[in-house]
Design a protein around this motif. Structure first.
Motif, PDB file in Angstrom:
ATOM      1  N   ASP A  31       0.850  -1.189   0.000  1.00  0.00           N
ATOM      2  CA  ASP A  31       0.000   0.000   0.000  1.00  0.00           C
ATOM      3  C   ASP A  31       0.892   1.248   0.000  1.00  0.00           C
ATOM      4  OD1 ASP A  31      -2.906   0.884   1.977  1.00  0.00           O
ATOM      5  OD2 ASP A  31      -1.625   2.161   0.738  1.00  0.00           O
ATOM      6  N   GLY A  33       0.393   3.996   1.159  1.00  0.00           N
ATOM      7  CA  GLY A  33       0.268   4.679   2.456  1.00  0.00           C
ATOM      8  C   GLY A  33       1.378   4.300   3.419  1.00  0.00           C
ATOM      9  N   LYS A  34       1.923   3.094   3.273  1.00  0.00           N
ATOM     10  CA  LYS A  34       3.040   2.703   4.145  1.00  0.00           C
ATOM     11  C   LYS A  34       4.192   3.699   3.997  1.00  0.00           C
ATOM     12  CE  LYS A  34       6.736  -0.641   4.541  1.00  0.00           C
ATOM     13  NZ  LYS A  34       7.266  -1.963   4.242  1.00  0.00           N
ATOM     14  N   GLY A  38       3.079   6.143   6.725  1.00  0.00           N
ATOM     15  CA  GLY A  38       3.807   5.414   7.770  1.00  0.00           C
ATOM     16  C   GLY A  38       5.252   5.867   7.895  1.00  0.00           C
ATOM     17  N   TYR A 154      20.165  -1.144   0.416  1.00  0.00           N
ATOM     18  CA  TYR A 154      19.910  -2.384   1.155  1.00  0.00           C
ATOM     19  C   TYR A 154      19.785  -3.502   0.135  1.00  0.00           C
ATOM     20  CZ  TYR A 154      18.994   0.565   5.188  1.00  0.00           C
ATOM     21  OH  TYR A 154      19.135   1.471   6.213  1.00  0.00           O
ATOM     22  N   PRO A 159      13.559  -5.193   4.326  1.00  0.00           N
ATOM     23  CA  PRO A 159      12.627  -4.106   4.703  1.00  0.00           C
ATOM     24  C   PRO A 159      13.257  -2.718   4.593  1.00  0.00           C
ATOM     25  CG  PRO A 159      12.534  -5.893   6.310  1.00  0.00           C
ATOM     26  CD  PRO A 159      13.643  -6.238   5.359  1.00  0.00           C
ATOM     27  N   GLY A 160      14.590  -2.647   4.764  1.00  0.00           N
ATOM     28  CA  GLY A 160      15.271  -1.355   4.672  1.00  0.00           C
ATOM     29  C   GLY A 160      15.237  -0.762   3.275  1.00  0.00           C
ATOM     30  N   VAL A 206      20.300  -5.773   9.160  1.00  0.00           N
ATOM     31  CA  VAL A 206      19.500  -4.833   9.952  1.00  0.00           C
ATOM     32  C   VAL A 206      18.419  -5.562  10.714  1.00  0.00           C
ATOM     33  CG1 VAL A 206      18.287  -2.612   9.887  1.00  0.00           C
ATOM     34  CG2 VAL A 206      19.599  -3.340   7.907  1.00  0.00           C
ATOM     35  N   GLY A 208      15.500  -4.000  11.897  1.00  0.00           N
ATOM     36  CA  GLY A 208      14.881  -2.681  11.763  1.00  0.00           C
ATOM     37  C   GLY A 208      14.071  -2.259  12.972  1.00  0.00           C
ATOM     38  N   LYS A 209      13.241  -3.159  13.468  1.00  0.00           N
ATOM     39  CA  LYS A 209      12.392  -2.801  14.619  1.00  0.00           C
ATOM     40  C   LYS A 209      13.268  -2.500  15.842  1.00  0.00           C
ATOM     41  CE  LYS A 209       8.603  -3.900  12.350  1.00  0.00           C
ATOM     42  NZ  LYS A 209       8.075  -2.917  11.445  1.00  0.00           N
ATOM     43  N   SER A 211      16.330  -1.420  15.736  1.00  0.00           N
ATOM     44  CA  SER A 211      17.074  -0.174  15.536  1.00  0.00           C
ATOM     45  C   SER A 211      16.221   1.038  15.917  1.00  0.00           C
ATOM     46  CB  SER A 211      17.590  -0.067  14.102  1.00  0.00           C
ATOM     47  OG  SER A 211      16.558   0.249  13.210  1.00  0.00           O
ATOM     48  N   PRO A 246      16.386   8.750   9.430  1.00  0.00           N
ATOM     49  CA  PRO A 246      16.452   7.615   8.500  1.00  0.00           C
ATOM     50  C   PRO A 246      15.189   7.555   7.646  1.00  0.00           C
ATOM     51  CG  PRO A 246      16.089   6.856  10.753  1.00  0.00           C
ATOM     52  CD  PRO A 246      16.347   8.324  10.828  1.00  0.00           C
ATOM     53  N   PHE A 247      14.090   8.026   8.233  1.00  0.00           N
ATOM     54  CA  PHE A 247      12.821   8.231   7.532  1.00  0.00           C
ATOM     55  C   PHE A 247      11.986   9.097   8.471  1.00  0.00           C
ATOM     56  CE2 PHE A 247      12.818   4.344   9.953  1.00  0.00           C
ATOM     57  CZ  PHE A 247      11.611   4.330  10.620  1.00  0.00           C
ATOM     58  N   LYS A 253       8.392   9.528  16.012  1.00  0.00           N
ATOM     59  CA  LYS A 253       8.479   8.801  17.283  1.00  0.00           C
ATOM     60  C   LYS A 253       9.479   9.485  18.228  1.00  0.00           C
ATOM     61  CE  LYS A 253       8.134   4.310  14.921  1.00  0.00           C
ATOM     62  NZ  LYS A 253       6.812   3.773  14.987  1.00  0.00           N
TER      63      LYS A 253
HETATM   64  N1  COA Z   1      -0.960   3.491   5.829  1.00  0.00           N
HETATM   65  C1  COA Z   1      -0.382   4.173   6.853  1.00  0.00           C
HETATM   66  N2  COA Z   1       0.666   3.686   7.593  1.00  0.00           N
HETATM   67  C2  COA Z   1       1.140   2.457   7.268  1.00  0.00           C
HETATM   68  C3  COA Z   1       0.581   1.698   6.216  1.00  0.00           C
HETATM   69  C4  COA Z   1      -0.520   2.255   5.488  1.00  0.00           C
HETATM   70  N3  COA Z   1      -1.082   1.602   4.484  1.00  0.00           N
HETATM   71  N4  COA Z   1       1.258   0.524   6.148  1.00  0.00           N
HETATM   72  C5  COA Z   1       2.200   0.550   7.117  1.00  0.00           C
HETATM   73  N5  COA Z   1       2.124   1.720   7.796  1.00  0.00           N
HETATM   74  C6  COA Z   1       2.986   2.179   8.892  1.00  0.00           C
HETATM   75  C7  COA Z   1       3.241   1.134   9.962  1.00  0.00           C
HETATM   76  O1  COA Z   1       2.212   1.113  10.938  1.00  0.00           O
HETATM   77  C8  COA Z   1       4.569   1.607  10.524  1.00  0.00           C
HETATM   78  O2  COA Z   1       4.363   2.716  11.376  1.00  0.00           O
HETATM   79  P1  COA Z   1       4.589   2.577  12.982  1.00  0.00           P
HETATM   80  O3  COA Z   1       5.998   2.109  13.148  1.00  0.00           O
HETATM   81  O4  COA Z   1       4.382   3.958  13.489  1.00  0.00           O
HETATM   82  O5  COA Z   1       3.601   1.575  13.433  1.00  0.00           O
HETATM   83  C9  COA Z   1       5.278   2.159   9.287  1.00  0.00           C
HETATM   84  O6  COA Z   1       4.266   2.435   8.327  1.00  0.00           O
HETATM   85  C10 COA Z   1       6.283   1.202   8.646  1.00  0.00           C
HETATM   86  O7  COA Z   1       5.611   0.001   8.348  1.00  0.00           O
HETATM   87  P2  COA Z   1       6.235  -1.393   8.797  1.00  0.00           P
HETATM   88  O8  COA Z   1       5.292  -2.473   8.442  1.00  0.00           O
HETATM   89  O9  COA Z   1       6.715  -1.321  10.219  1.00  0.00           O
HETATM   90  O10 COA Z   1       7.484  -1.430   7.803  1.00  0.00           O
HETATM   91  P3  COA Z   1       8.619  -2.490   7.676  1.00  0.00           P
HETATM   92  O11 COA Z   1       8.387  -3.705   8.485  1.00  0.00           O
HETATM   93  O12 COA Z   1       8.800  -2.692   6.226  1.00  0.00           O
HETATM   94  O13 COA Z   1       9.941  -1.800   8.306  1.00  0.00           O
HETATM   95  C11 COA Z   1      11.619  -0.266   8.935  1.00  0.00           C
HETATM   96  C12 COA Z   1      10.163  -0.431   8.487  1.00  0.00           C
HETATM   97  C13 COA Z   1      11.895   1.183   9.259  1.00  0.00           C
HETATM   98  C14 COA Z   1      11.879  -1.094  10.202  1.00  0.00           C
HETATM   99  C15 COA Z   1      12.520  -0.753   7.769  1.00  0.00           C
HETATM  100  O14 COA Z   1      12.324   0.061   6.661  1.00  0.00           O
HETATM  101  C16 COA Z   1      13.985  -0.793   8.114  1.00  0.00           C
HETATM  102  O15 COA Z   1      14.483  -1.816   8.586  1.00  0.00           O
HETATM  103  N6  COA Z   1      14.747   0.317   7.794  1.00  0.00           N
HETATM  104  C17 COA Z   1      16.171   0.358   7.965  1.00  0.00           C
HETATM  105  C18 COA Z   1      16.594   0.586   9.401  1.00  0.00           C
HETATM  106  C19 COA Z   1      16.288   1.946   9.886  1.00  0.00           C
HETATM  107  O16 COA Z   1      16.124   2.867   9.132  1.00  0.00           O
HETATM  108  N7  COA Z   1      16.232   2.082  11.231  1.00  0.00           N
HETATM  109  C20 COA Z   1      15.935   3.342  11.875  1.00  0.00           C
HETATM  110  C21 COA Z   1      16.874   3.702  12.949  1.00  0.00           C
HETATM  111  S1  COA Z   1      18.432   4.270  12.334  1.00  0.00           S
END
Ligand code: COA
Length: 445
Positions: A31, A33-34, A38, A154, A159-160, A206, A208-209, A211, A246-247, A253
């Motif tokens: 989606d 929206g993610k 997100g 990545y 996921p990154g 990574v 991710g969660k 981190s 990072p995003f 948060k």
């Molecule tokens: N509409 C609105 N929001 C949405 C959505 C939608 N359709 N689908 C997902 N989201 C939200 C999720 O709820 C989540 O938000 P939340 O964390 O506030 O709950 C966010 O979008 C990301 O979705 P998620 O399913 O958690 O994504 P992911 O499992 O693919 O992983 C990271 C996201 C950031 C963990 C991943 O991109 C990553 O590993 N990045 C690299 C490491 C990094 O950057 N770390 C940060 C610290 S340096």
């Protein structure tokens, strides 16, 4: 001595763009929206075939030197911060100096060069090194060139991959700077963590969660450590809070945590209590889980209040505008956030001279650092000189198939022959390999 800080800044984005909602999300079966809601991202930048961390760094540094009328003799130190280095011995700064020497009559033989590594916080650490070098009186009237440059790629389907990006930020650190001075006080939160690492591999491993949680935990420590020296923090004391980005969803948060943390036991908490009650205190709960649940509920309510919303709109949102369009630049990311916030202030006619910024950096592995900066009277002219909007608009937009090709081009383990998508013009370009495996560069006029 007058203040020491950033005198000038230049931003260089990779010349390719991947639209995350329109192109990447559908191809991944996700989606949009993610990404847009997100993660808070619209697009990622990528380097074209002839770009890499050296060309982006050298092109940013060159524009900075030209704009400030500098020659190599004015620069006593070149530090590059990166987590995308391709050599375990020869630092990227030597390649950057080599590039610049192609276009200047003088050389940088007198300059101390190095490379800083600590994930995304290394850019801030290099600023710190430059500050200390100048404050120690070892700079002989010269300035330091600090460049944060990364290609944040990545592995495919990690996921990154959602948060990739590529670009460089060049900063000139000097006495009596035009942009910002640094506080002497700084706070650290540092621990041996395994959230993101590259053990002799190009693409990161990574969790991710994890981190995200480590970022928040170390940031809380750094805020406490900073407050222990600078005195109690109050949100009204800081015009903006540029965070490592990072995003943008990560900053959403971190901002909520930071605000909640620093308003505890202040007039702000009391004023908010009328609407959402006082913050939960650990001693009021039987278990830590109950306390954490109550805190999470309180934080959700806090972020819905008008008072928090106004603070976020003024102090945080402006710092995210560039990151939304370019993705994660690792070491450069917090420096992009500072520039984005000041750029928005300029666009909105907000006077920033004399205002304080609270700058919050983070690097996985992991360490957070917090210091304050005072915006200088010359900020307006410096920020007006940025051409980052034109660069962002001029990027070539990749189809998904083209994205797959360019990911392969920059994958060190893949041999591909892909035509460049854009034409180099007045810039340094990658020009193949030398006999010892070194990368070679040339300036295209
Ligand atoms: N509409 C609105 N929001 C949405 C959505 C939608 N359709 N689908 C997902 N989201 C939200 C999720 O709820 C989540 O938000 P939340 O964390 O506030 O709950 C966010 O979008 C990301 O979705 P998620 O399913 O958690 O994504 P992911 O499992 O693919 O992983 C990271 C996201 C950031 C963990 C991943 O991109 C990553 O590993 N990045 C690299 C490491 C990094 O950057 N770390 C940060 C610290 S340096």
């Amino acid at each position: 001595m007058t203040g020491v800080g950033i005198d000038a800044i230049e931003i260089r984005t990779g010349k390719l763009k991947l639209d995350l909602a329109e192109t990447f999300a559908p191809a991944q079966g996700e989606d949009p929206g993610k990404y847009t809601k997100g993660l808070g991202l619209h697009a990622s930048s990528f380097p074209d075939v002839y770009e890499d961390i050296v060309t982006m760094a050298a092109n940013a540094a060159h524009r900075l030197m030209e704009r400030k009328g500098l020659t190599p003799d004015d620069i006593g130190r070149i530090d590059v911060a990166t987590e995308s280095a391709f050599d375990n011995s020869k630092p990227v700064s030597t390649y950057v100096a080599g590039c610049l020497e192609e276009v200047y009559d003088d050389d940088f033989h007198h300059a101390n060069k190095g490379e800083r590594k600590f994930a995304c916080i290394a850019g801030t650490q290099s600023l710190d090194d430059a500050f200390n070098w100048i404050r120690a009186g070892r700079n002989r009237g010269r300035a330091a060139l600090v460049i944060a440059t990364d290609t944040a790629l990545y592995a495919r389907d990690d996921p990154g991959e959602a948060t990739q990006g590529a670009g460089a930020v060049a900063m000139l650190v000097d006495e009596d700077p035009d942009l910002v001075t640094f506080s002497t006080e700084q706070g650290f939160g540092s621990a041996d963590e395994t959230d993101f690492l590259k053990p002799n591999q190009q693409f990161p491993s990574v969790d991710g969660k994890r981190s995200v949680n480590v970022y928040l935990a170390r940031m809380r420590e750094a805020l406490d450590d900073f407050a222990a020296q600078a005195g109690d923090l109050h949100p009204d004391d800081y015009a903006m809070v540029p965070f490592h980005t990072p995003f943008p969803g990560m900053v959403r948060k971190a901002a909520a945590l930071g605000y909640r943390h620093i308003v505890r036991d202040t007039d702000v908490e009391l004023a908010l209590a009328e609407e959402i009650g006082r913050q939960p205190r650990p001693e009021e709960f039987k278990t830590r889980e109950q306390y954490f649940d109550a805190m999470e509920e309180y934080t959700d309510e806090l972020t819905e209040t008008e008072r928090y919303g106004d603070w976020y709109a003024d102090s945080i949102e402006p710092t995210l505008s560039i990151a939304r369009e370019v993705g994660n630049w690792y070491t450069g990311s917090v420096h992009v956030a500072r520039a984005a916030g000041l750029k928005r202030s300029l666009e909105e006619g907000r006077e920033m001279a004399g205002e304080q910024l609270l700058v919050a950096s983070y690097g996985s592995g992991a360490q957070a650092e917090v210091h304050s900066e005072t915006v200088q009277p010359g900020w307006r002219e410096e920020i007006e000189a940025l051409n980052v909007d034109e660069q962002i608009d001029d990027r070539y937009e990749l189809s998904f198939e083209e994205y797959e090709q360019i990911h392969d081009v920059h994958n060190h383990d893949t041999e591909t022959d892909v035509e460049e998508f854009t034409a180099p013009d007045g810039e340094f370009v990658f020009d193949g390999w030398g006999r010892m495996g070194e990368r070679k560069y040339r300036y295209v006029r």
